[in-house]
Scaffold this active site. Structure first.
Site, PDB file in Angstrom:
ATOM      1  N   TYR A   1       0.845  -1.199   0.000  1.00  0.00           N
ATOM      2  CA  TYR A   1       0.000   0.000   0.000  1.00  0.00           C
ATOM      3  C   TYR A   1       0.879   1.248   0.000  1.00  0.00           C
ATOM      4  CZ  TYR A   1      -2.976   3.705   1.910  1.00  0.00           C
ATOM      5  OH  TYR A   1      -3.627   4.897   2.129  1.00  0.00           O
TER       6      TYR A   1
HETATM    7  P1  NAD Z   1     -12.448   4.326   1.509  1.00  0.00           P
HETATM    8  O1  NAD Z   1     -12.072   2.927   1.131  1.00  0.00           O
HETATM    9  O2  NAD Z   1     -13.559   4.511   2.470  1.00  0.00           O
HETATM   10  O3  NAD Z   1     -12.751   5.183   0.223  1.00  0.00           O
HETATM   11  C1  NAD Z   1     -12.266   4.895  -1.044  1.00  0.00           C
HETATM   12  C2  NAD Z   1     -13.444   4.739  -1.988  1.00  0.00           C
HETATM   13  O4  NAD Z   1     -12.915   4.551  -3.298  1.00  0.00           O
HETATM   14  C3  NAD Z   1     -14.307   3.525  -1.671  1.00  0.00           C
HETATM   15  O5  NAD Z   1     -15.659   3.913  -1.555  1.00  0.00           O
HETATM   16  C4  NAD Z   1     -14.093   2.601  -2.860  1.00  0.00           C
HETATM   17  O6  NAD Z   1     -15.274   1.901  -3.214  1.00  0.00           O
HETATM   18  C5  NAD Z   1     -13.640   3.549  -3.948  1.00  0.00           C
HETATM   19  N1  NAD Z   1     -12.738   2.920  -4.917  1.00  0.00           N
HETATM   20  C6  NAD Z   1     -11.650   2.153  -4.650  1.00  0.00           C
HETATM   21  N2  NAD Z   1     -11.059   1.770  -5.797  1.00  0.00           N
HETATM   22  C7  NAD Z   1     -11.791   2.317  -6.806  1.00  0.00           C
HETATM   23  C8  NAD Z   1     -11.681   2.276  -8.222  1.00  0.00           C
HETATM   24  N3  NAD Z   1     -10.717   1.580  -8.825  1.00  0.00           N
HETATM   25  N4  NAD Z   1     -12.604   2.959  -8.958  1.00  0.00           N
HETATM   26  C9  NAD Z   1     -13.603   3.654  -8.342  1.00  0.00           C
HETATM   27  N5  NAD Z   1     -13.749   3.713  -7.010  1.00  0.00           N
HETATM   28  C10 NAD Z   1     -12.854   3.052  -6.253  1.00  0.00           C
HETATM   29  O7  NAD Z   1     -11.108   4.980   2.077  1.00  0.00           O
HETATM   30  P2  NAD Z   1     -10.876   6.382   2.797  1.00  0.00           P
HETATM   31  O8  NAD Z   1     -10.446   6.090   4.177  1.00  0.00           O
HETATM   32  O9  NAD Z   1     -12.015   7.286   2.540  1.00  0.00           O
HETATM   33  O10 NAD Z   1      -9.608   6.897   2.007  1.00  0.00           O
HETATM   34  C11 NAD Z   1      -9.653   7.920   1.024  1.00  0.00           C
HETATM   35  C12 NAD Z   1      -8.259   8.145   0.492  1.00  0.00           C
HETATM   36  O11 NAD Z   1      -7.406   8.543   1.567  1.00  0.00           O
HETATM   37  C13 NAD Z   1      -7.584   6.918  -0.106  1.00  0.00           C
HETATM   38  O12 NAD Z   1      -6.757   7.332  -1.157  1.00  0.00           O
HETATM   39  C14 NAD Z   1      -6.729   6.395   1.025  1.00  0.00           C
HETATM   40  O13 NAD Z   1      -5.642   5.630   0.546  1.00  0.00           O
HETATM   41  C15 NAD Z   1      -6.270   7.702   1.641  1.00  0.00           C
HETATM   42  N6  NAD Z   1      -5.866   7.596   3.045  1.00  0.00           N
HETATM   43  C16 NAD Z   1      -6.783   7.298   4.006  1.00  0.00           C
HETATM   44  C17 NAD Z   1      -6.377   7.237   5.330  1.00  0.00           C
HETATM   45  C18 NAD Z   1      -7.353   6.904   6.441  1.00  0.00           C
HETATM   46  O14 NAD Z   1      -6.907   6.784   7.581  1.00  0.00           O
HETATM   47  N7  NAD Z   1      -8.646   6.805   6.194  1.00  0.00           N
HETATM   48  C19 NAD Z   1      -5.032   7.460   5.677  1.00  0.00           C
HETATM   49  C20 NAD Z   1      -4.134   7.757   4.653  1.00  0.00           C
HETATM   50  C21 NAD Z   1      -4.564   7.842   3.353  1.00  0.00           C
END
Ligand code: NAD
Length: 362
Positions: free
Chosen positions: A170
């Site tokens: 990741y």
């Molecule tokens: P999440 O999984 O809730 O949201 C991501 C959304 O993207 C999901 O609803 C999923 O269905 C959609 N998705 C995934 N792959 C896809 C694709 N190929 N096409 C279309 N839709 C797709 O995650 P989150 O916690 O809301 O994270 C949002 C962003 O922040 C991500 O990039 C994640 O890597 C980053 N991030 C999150 C955290 C955290 O603690 N939540 C920390 C660091 C980085």
């Protein structure tokens, strides 16, 4: 498309000079909150999400419903669909793309490595290609992650610290994304801002994350595994409340300069930025559990386990002075207050009934 009219409606700003934003991952945790915040202040936006089953799809559908009630339409598709991107960019003049779709989670990569390549690398390139070809080119703000700091031991983490020791696939795909962003900025003049989020938590959160699964298991009376790092030290995370992250995202959108096209000939070089968005005060996992016990009013059954090599890092801690200076970012919610809000949401969403001294799941 049958939904063209809905997209146009959803993308019409309700204020003068409102942004027009394409939000990927809009049915996700961060994406749904950012979408609501933009809509509330009168920006136009449309979402994309593939509603994959990495975690409970019903939660993504519930978030979608919440957005729809506010007039935000979410297209169900994959970000790797290049034809979708060109259709959308022909139809609507997007000023910004807020890219939050990704395969998140570090442990899942051990069984499903290719889903990280698909969403976090191929998907990102598909998105940048579409933005490069769009006229006008939108500015892109996207989520990287604190995980890029990997096994770096110098704390707090600053944007210029080393990021060459990713502990998970990741993290490696997020780091790859930062390199790819550099290329698209350099060659094609795209304005790109990367945001390194630090462990985001709050209402409508992600069920795969520890604070969420601990809550579920504590309420069920199931033992929870608390990992301990090298030398039996507790793991610590710079838990950041969702509302603070949303403010950081909106600040990044508001300050993103225009894309300038190939070679930056028209208006000089396009902006390329990278910011930490964290809380600046790490908390150990045992303290997290204590706070959950307090707000849930239930004692946890704890099992302390030596941390397996599963992609987790021992600790994270953000220095946010750059975001503070340039995005006016200032985290204001401490873990106690934020968890109280999360627990209140959780009990309501999952319909957990409270009795005098204990709680039980209906
Ligand atoms: P999440 O999984 O809730 O949201 C991501 C959304 O993207 C999901 O609803 C999923 O269905 C959609 N998705 C995934 N792959 C896809 C694709 N190929 N096409 C279309 N839709 C797709 O995650 P989150 O916690 O809301 O994270 C949002 C962003 O922040 C991500 O990039 C994640 O890597 C980053 N991030 C999150 C955290 C955290 O603690 N939540 C920390 C660091 C980085």
């Amino acid at each position: 498309h049958l939904w063209d009219k809905k997209v146009r409606q959803s993308c019409t700003p309700k204020r003068e000079n409102g942004l027009v934003v394409l939000v990927t991952g809009a049915a996700g945790f961060v994406g749904s909150h950012v979408s609501l915040a933009l809509k509330k202040r009168g920006d136009g936006l449309v979402g994309i999400d593939n509603f994959n089953d990495y975690y409970e799809v019903s939660l993504k559908r519930a978030r979608q419903e919440m957005l729809l009630k506010q007039g935000i339409f979410v297209i169900e598709d994959d970000i790797n669909d290049a034809a979708l991107w060109s259709h959308l960019f022909e139809m609507v003049r997007f000023t910004h793309v807020m890219h939050l779709a990704a395969q998140a989670g570090v442990r899942y990569a051990m069984q499903n490595p290719m889903s990280y390549v698909h969403s976090n690398v191929a998907g990102l390139v598909t998105l940048f290609e579409a933005c490069k070809n769009a006229n006008p080119q939108p500015a892109v703000v996207w989520a990287s992650s604190s995980s890029v700091y990997g096994l770096n031991t110098k704390v707090p983490f600053s944007e210029s610290d080393r990021t060459d020791q990713p502990a998970s696939l990741y993290a490696a795909t997020k780091k790859a994304g930062e390199e790819i962003a550099h290329t698209y900025n350099h060659i094609y003049g795209l304005s790109i801002t990367g945001l390194r989020f630090f462990t985001v938590y709050g209402p409508w959160g992600r069920p795969d994350m520890a604070y969420f699964s601990f809550t579920r298991d504590i309420l069920k009376g199931k033992p929870i595994n608390i990992y301990q790092g090298p030398h039996d030290k507790d793991l610590a995370r710079d838990f950041t409340f969702i509302d603070d992250i949303v403010k950081g995202c909106v600040g990044a959108l508001d300050t993103a300069g225009e894309s300038t096209g190939s070679g930056g000939k028209k208006k000089g070089p396009a902006m390329l930025r990278l910011f930490n968005l964290g809380n600046t005060s790490p908390v150990t996992v045992p303290v997290l559990v204590e706070l959950l016990e307090k707000h849930l009013k239930v004692k946890a059954v704890k099992q302390f386990i030596k941390m397996p090599r599963n992609g987790d890092v021992p600790f994270t801690h953000a220095n946010v002075s750059l975001a503070q200076a340039q995005l006016a970012y200032k985290p204001t919610t401490n873990l106690d207050t934020g968890l109280k809000k999360f627990v209140t949401w959780y009990l309501k969403y999952y319909n957990v009934q409270s009795t005098k001294s204990t709680r039980r799941l209906l």
